[in-house]
Structures are given as structure tokens and as C-alpha cells.
Design an enzyme around this catalytic site. Structure first.
Site, short mmCIF file in Angstrom:
data_model
loop_
_atom_site.label_atom_id
_atom_site.label_comp_id
_atom_site.label_asym_id
_atom_site.label_seq_id
_atom_site.Cartn_x
_atom_site.Cartn_y
_atom_site.Cartn_z
CG PHE A 203 66.22 -59.72 78.33
CD1 PHE A 203 65.85 -58.39 78.43
CD2 PHE A 203 67.34 -60.15 79.05
CE1 PHE A 203 66.57 -57.50 79.22
CE2 PHE A 203 68.06 -59.28 79.84
CZ PHE A 203 67.68 -57.94 79.92
CG ASP A 204 69.34 -63.97 77.67
OD1 ASP A 204 68.12 -63.93 77.91
OD2 ASP A 204 70.17 -64.43 78.47
CB THR A 205 68.96 -62.87 71.27
OG1 THR A 205 69.12 -64.25 71.61
CG2 THR A 205 69.42 -62.64 69.85
#
Length: 417
Positions: A203-205
Site C-alpha cells: 500500500f505505501d509503495t
């Protein structure tokens, strides 16, 4: 007790909320089966937030825990005035963050891992550029030079390798995609996160890659970080999922499945590819670097094709065929990677223009080959190749200027659409 604040997400339920509405900051702690670590984390964070100059809330986002995590969280919310509890029936850190961030009534939302590996003194520097309006997203970085990190060699190697992959394959400019310490302005989250699909650790990437392509400003904060030896993260599984995520996002960008132009026009800051240099046109430095890398690969491919075709068809036909094949591939690569033109729209037209540029380059190299054979009729194929590579250097200058004009017009039209 149910929340006083309306929640639109059908997958998320606020089970206990006594916090005042509209805080400046909403700190989300996504948890799954963390009954032993949760209380210490929340109490430590709660005490720290009491020293900050702005109003803040802690949201414990329980995603499908099967132990007593939810009960512990409810107990904390009943005794601490800054804590609320959110429950999701499905697992996934990314799912929890996406739901809570988009529905928060705070000005800025952030998250940190339950182990609090990151020193909380970095929280104010993380949030400050967002509250001031300077940046849209802020991330903690363990790979900045001034960061102080204690962790094992294996995790260090994997982290640096992964971020190198992102910089190489996706042109990412941020240094640390995986640090569990990030913040985003809530108005930005509501518009950006509907386009982020991953529900797990990627999710972050995905959020950061999309944010950069849209033109959002990402602030990086060096952090002091101590590895949690009891971390429950499965490194191999996470790395595999990350690679799958990279492939999915790269394919979506290449196919034009993401509304990059629309988002850039409505929320981007039109960031440059590199710092402005006096006397150098905007974007030129990044274009030259990527064009050069692709040019080296094209030259190697041309040389191999020419040497393979020369015994079969002769010098001039081999030169033409090798140039034609590499020109098509070169146009595709420069379109996608050098100039960042994505999607199928205009692709056929760009290839036609690329063929026209190829014909100019071919004429230059054919003339050089003709002159060589007129003066040295018995020159072997290796001499031919050396002359052709020299002629192609001149053709490369023509090609760069021409492609920058072709794709520059496309990008300018796209950004004003």
C-alpha cells in the site's frame, strides 16, 4: 458506544469514540493480533501527543484480529481521552489505512507501526510540512544520511535493494518506501487513495509512486529507528507481494489505466524532474540521462543485429534492417521511460513519427557507409560498424531533439487537458 462522526466506509465500524471531533492530527495504528504490545504503544504515544501544540487523536484500527486485541483497544479508549477504536472484518494493513484515512475528519492523518520502532521525536517534523501546506505527503526515511538506524544486515540489504528497484524500474525519487511512519493531508488522501488498490504491505509503495506521477510533493524526514526483533512480518512473502505489486502498477501506468493526467491537472504541483539549472530547459537533465541509458542499449542491440545480418544481406540492407528494429524499440522505450508518456493514446502516431526520425538517421548512416565504400571498397564489416556507430552518434542528437519535441507536445497537451 458508536461514533458521533459519520463513517461512509461499509467495511469499517467505529466501535468506540469519545474523542473531540475535527482534530488537527489523526494517528492511526493498524493492528492484527497485537494484544501484548498494543497497550504499551498507545499509552506511550498518548503521553507524547499531550506535549504537542495541536489537537490529536489516536485511532486503533483493528483489522480482523482473532485474539484480545479489540478488547484491549476498547479498554484504552474508555480510559484515555485521545483514543478511539475502529474495527474491520477483513485483514490488511493497507485496507485499514485506506479506509480510516479517507474517512477521517482530521486535517492531517498519519500512521505508525505498533512496535514504535521510529523515535516519536520525528512526529513533529513529519507533520509540520503538511500543516504548513508546503507538502502533500511526508515519510520517515531510514536511508537518509542523517538517519540513525539499528537493524540486522539481512533487513538492511532487502530494504536498500527494494528501494533501488523502485528507483530503477519506476523512476521513484523517494528513498524509503517501507518505513512505517508516514503522513498525508486528509484532503489529498480522499482524492488519491481511491486509486490505490493494494490492501497489504505494498500500500505505501503504490501510494507514493502514484503521488509522484501525479505531481504531489513528498517531504522526507530522517528518523532514528530501531528494528523490532519480534516483528511478525514475513520477509519472503512481503517481498514477493511487493514485486507483484510493482508489476501491476507498472502495467497500469503503461496501459494508461490510471487517470494520471486528470489527477495531475486537478491536484498536482507540476514538480520538475530535477532541480532547475540556469540556462538548461526544464526537464532536460532527466531526459538526457534516461535517453542516454536507452541509447547505449540500442547501440548494443544495433551492433549485434548488424553483425548477424551482414553476412546474409550485405552492408546497406543490414544497416537499414538493424536501424529499423532498434528504432521501433527505441521509440517505445523513450516514450515510456524518458518522457513518461503512458497509455495507448497517440502510440501509433508516435511510432509513425519515430519512423520518420529513423529515416533521417538512416540517411545519415547510409551516406557515411557509401562514402566509406567509395574510398575503401574492401573494408570489412567491423570497419563498417565503427563508421556506422560514429554516424549514429550524430543521428542520435537529431533523434533526441526530435523526440523531445514530439513527446513534449504530447505532455503539454495532456497537462492542459
Amino acid at each position: 458506544m458508536t461514533t458521533r462522526h459519520p463513517i461512509a466506509s461499509p467495511e469499517m465500524e467505529v466501535t468506540l469514540d469519545r474523542t473531540p471531533p475535527h482534530p488537527t492530527l489523526d494517528v492511526v495504528i493498524p493492528v492484527y493480533n497485537e494484544e501484548s504490545d498494543l497497550e504499551g504503544c498507545v499509552r506511550r504515544l498518548h503521553a507524547h501527543l499531550a506535549t504537542t501544540p495541536f489537537s490529536a487523536r489516536i485511532t486503533v484500527a483493528d483489522n480482523a484480529s482473532t485474539d484480545r486485541t479489540l478488547a484491549v483497544a476498547r479498554g484504552l479508549a474508555e480510559t484515555l481521552p485521545r483514543v478511539r477504536v475502529v474495527h474491520l472484518e477483513q485483514k490488511g494493513r493497507g485496507r485499514a489505512l485506506n479506509a480510516v484515512w479517507r474517512e477521517s475528519d482530521a486535517e492531517v492523518v498519519c500512521y505508525m507501526d505498533v512496535d514504535l520502532s521510529t523515535d516519536l521525536n520525528a512526529l513533529m517534523p513529519l507533520v509540520a510540512p503538511l500543516l504548513s501546506g508546503h507538502s502533500d505527503i511526508a515519510i520517515g526515511s531510514r536511508l537518509s544520511r542523517s538517519a540513525r538506524v539499528i537493524r540486522g544486515t539481512k533487513r538492511e540489504f532487502i530494504s536498500r535493494g527494494y528501494n533501488l528497484l523502485l528507483r530503477t524500474a519506476m523512476h521513484a525519487r523517494f528513498t524509503d518506501a517501507q518505513c512505517g511512519f508516514k503522513a498525508i493531508r486528509t484532503d489529498v488522501a480522499r482524492r488519491l487513495l481511491p486509486h490505490v488498490e493494494d490492501t497489504g504491505w505494498f500500500f505505501d509503495t503504490e501510494m507514493l509512486v502514484l503521488a509522484e506521477r501525479v505531481g504531489l510533493r513528498i517531504a522526507e524526514v530522517p528518523v532514528d529507528w530501531i528494528d523490532d526483533p519480534d516483528s511478525k512480518v514475513d520477509i519472503v512473502k512481503t517481498a514477493t507481494e511487493d514485486l507483484k505489486g510493482c508489476w501491476r502498477v507498472a502495467r497500469a501506468l503503461g496501459n494508461g489505466d490510471l487517470p494520471i493526467a486528470e489527477l495531475r491537472a486537478t491536484m498536482g504541483r507540476n514538480r520538475l524532474d530535477e532541480p532547475e539549472v540556469s540556462g538548461v530547459p526544464r526537464g532536460m537533465i532527466g531526459h538526457l540521462v534516461r535517453f542516454g541509458i536507452i541509447g547505449v542499449a540500442s547501440t548494443i542491440a544495433f551492433a549485434l543485429l548488424y553483425l548477424a545480418l551482414h553476412p546474409l544481406v550485405g552492408a546497406q540492407p543490414a544497416n537499414f534492417l538493424a536501424l529499423l528494429v532498434t528504432a521501433v524499440l527505441n521509440t517505445w522505450a523513450n516514450r515510456a521511460f524518458t518522457f513518461g508518456v503512458r497509455g495507448r493514446e497517440g502510440a501509433v502516431g508516435h511510432q509513425i513519427q519515430g519512423i520518420a526520425i529513423f529515416l533521417v538517421g538512416w540517411a545519415i548512416s547510409a551516406l557515411a557507409l557509401y562514402v566509406l565504400h567509395a574510398d575503401f571498397p574492401h573494408a570489412d564489416k567491423h570497419v563498417d560498424l565503427a563508421v556506422l556507430i560514429g554516424a549514429n552518434l550524430l543521428a542520435t542528437v537529431v533523434r533526441f531533439v526530435s523526440l523531445r519535441w514530439v513527446f513534449g507536445r504530447h505532455l503539454q497537451k495532456e497537462s492542459t487537458a
